[in-house]
Design a protein around this motif. Structure first.
Motif, short mmCIF file in Angstrom:
data_model
loop_
_atom_site.label_atom_id
_atom_site.label_comp_id
_atom_site.label_asym_id
_atom_site.label_seq_id
_atom_site.Cartn_x
_atom_site.Cartn_y
_atom_site.Cartn_z
N ILE A 189 0.78 -1.14 -0.12
CA ILE A 189 0.01 0.01 0.01
C ILE A 189 0.98 1.14 -0.22
CG2 ILE A 189 -1.85 1.26 1.27
CD1 ILE A 189 -2.48 -1.47 2.40
N LYS A 190 0.73 2.00 -0.88
CA LYS A 190 1.46 3.64 -0.74
C LYS A 190 0.74 4.55 0.12
CE LYS A 190 3.39 7.00 -3.84
NZ LYS A 190 4.83 6.75 -3.30
N LYS A 191 1.42 4.89 0.96
CA LYS A 191 0.69 5.76 2.03
C LYS A 191 1.19 7.20 1.61
CE LYS A 191 -0.26 2.03 5.06
NZ LYS A 191 -0.13 1.32 6.20
N ILE A 192 0.45 8.24 1.30
CA ILE A 192 0.55 9.46 1.13
C ILE A 192 0.39 10.28 2.22
CG2 ILE A 192 0.13 11.19 -0.63
CD1 ILE A 192 -0.95 8.81 -2.33
N PHE A 193 1.24 11.13 2.85
CA PHE A 193 1.19 12.08 4.11
C PHE A 193 1.05 13.40 3.33
CE2 PHE A 193 3.37 8.12 5.40
CZ PHE A 193 2.44 7.77 6.37
N LYS A 194 -0.17 14.05 3.89
CA LYS A 194 -0.12 15.43 3.22
C LYS A 194 -0.68 16.33 4.51
CE LYS A 194 -5.03 15.15 1.60
NZ LYS A 194 -5.53 15.76 2.32
N GLY A 195 -0.48 17.52 4.41
CA GLY A 195 -1.16 18.27 5.43
C GLY A 195 -0.26 19.02 6.53
N THR A 196 1.06 18.79 6.45
CA THR A 196 1.82 19.16 7.52
C THR A 196 2.27 20.51 7.61
OG1 THR A 196 3.92 18.47 6.21
CG2 THR A 196 2.95 16.70 7.86
N LEU A 197 2.18 21.35 6.53
CA LEU A 197 2.63 22.82 6.34
C LEU A 197 1.76 23.69 7.43
CD1 LEU A 197 3.06 22.98 2.50
CD2 LEU A 197 4.78 22.61 4.38
N PRO A 198 2.41 24.40 8.15
CA PRO A 198 1.49 25.15 9.04
C PRO A 198 0.50 26.36 8.46
CG PRO A 198 3.57 25.65 9.26
CD PRO A 198 3.70 24.57 8.39
N ALA A 199 1.14 27.02 7.59
CA ALA A 199 0.13 28.26 6.91
C ALA A 199 -0.51 27.87 5.74
CB ALA A 199 1.48 29.19 7.02
N THR A 200 -0.81 26.79 5.51
CA THR A 200 -1.74 26.64 4.30
C THR A 200 -2.64 25.21 4.47
OG1 THR A 200 -1.87 26.25 1.85
CG2 THR A 200 0.13 25.28 3.12
#
Length: 302
Positions: A189-200
């Protein structure tokens, strides 16, 4: 298949904190199925599951109405198409408390934090109704960017998908099926992590909502998707992260001769906001523009 669907997924436990099936036992059963290895597939089909995490399930802090049914139908789709799906990619919204869309980033004129689902505009900040406690210039720039594009406004979301918490994890019964597939077909399974940028915000899987330098686009993922013959998309929420992911992928590949045929599983995604008619109209427009196929998970299209 020797293993029945009900031996992998417990319908009554979808969205629950408990899981009656142990992952180790499921993987052992999957390995005994004797299914062909995915790498031998003549037609490469990728199933993209967008943000099917526990915090987005009904009853979670940012629960999407209809998500439990979506998860059950998606698990059944994987089971019924076990030898037609080549790989599964799963995006994971990955947050910390101190981000621009969470309450603690802001203070009101009364000294209080904004309630979840509050909309904050650039004009609000200029008038002193709300002020960012962190990265003031970037916060103001982000609001102005959103409003100039005319697509979205900043919504304050409940704290959700905080990395390392239980709510960050994949919904557990869907996770059972995904990992069963992985073991049965020898396909990671390819797990894609997104959303760590604080100001966007980072709704789509390819790029954040605001990235003036173009530094955070996931070009490696795009290249992997380009190598697929078919891409099937499902997940939550239909009007935010799924919609933006689909649009980003389609726009990136619009002028390319070799691109995957894209199918949208409309019965495996639901809206977190209102305006479902306008959302359906948007998908219909993309179907016409990009040649998407909007299908139901029970249809035989693979």
């Amino acid at each position: 298949m020797n293993t029945a669907f009900e031996e992998i997924v417990s319908a009554e436990h979808i969205g629950s904190d408990s899981n009656p099936f142990g992952l180790g036992a499921l993987i052992e059963k999957a390995c005994r199925e004797g299914l062909p290895e995915a790498r031998r597939d003549g037609t490469k089909t990728c199933l993209l599951c967008v943000d099917m995490q526990r915090d987005f399930m009904e009853g979670g802090p940012l629960g999407v109405a209809g998500s439990l049914g979506d998860a059950g139908r998606l698990a059944r789709f994987i089971y019924d198409n076990m030898t037609k799906i080549t790989e599964i990619a799963a995006s994971l919204d990955t947050h910390s408390p101190r981000q621009i869309f969470h309450p603690c980033w802001w203070r009101g004129a009364d000294g209080e934090t904004p309630a979840p689902f509050t909309v904050i505009t650039a004009e609000d900040v200029k008038n002193g109704l709300w002020r960012p406690l962190y990265e003031k210039e970037k916060s103001e720039e982000y609001l102005e960017h959103l409003e100039a594009g005319g697509q979205k406004k900043l919504v304050i979301w409940p704290y959700h998908c905080i990395a390392g918490t239980a709510g960050f994890a994949l919904e557990n019964q869907l996770s059972n099926m995904m990992h069963f597939f992985s073991a049965a077909r020898s396909s990671d399974i390819k797990k894609i992590f997104k959303g760590t940028l604080p100001a966007t915000e980072f709704y789509g899987i390819i790029a954040p909502e605001y990235d003036p330098g173009g530094n955070y686009a996931n070009r490696e993922l795009l290249d992997e998707l380009r190598r697929c013959d078919r891409l099937v998309v499902a997940g939550e929420a239909r009007d935010y992260c799924v919609a933006q992911s689909v649009l980003q992928i389609c726009e990136a590949m619009e002028k390319e001769k070799k691109r995957p045929e894209i199918f949208i599983l409309e019965d495996c995604m639901s809206c977190v906001g209102g305006g479902t008619e306008s959302v359906s109209a948007a998908y219909a427009g993309w179907a016409a523009r990009f040649g998407l196929h909007i299908v139901k998970s029970c249809e035989d299209f693979l």
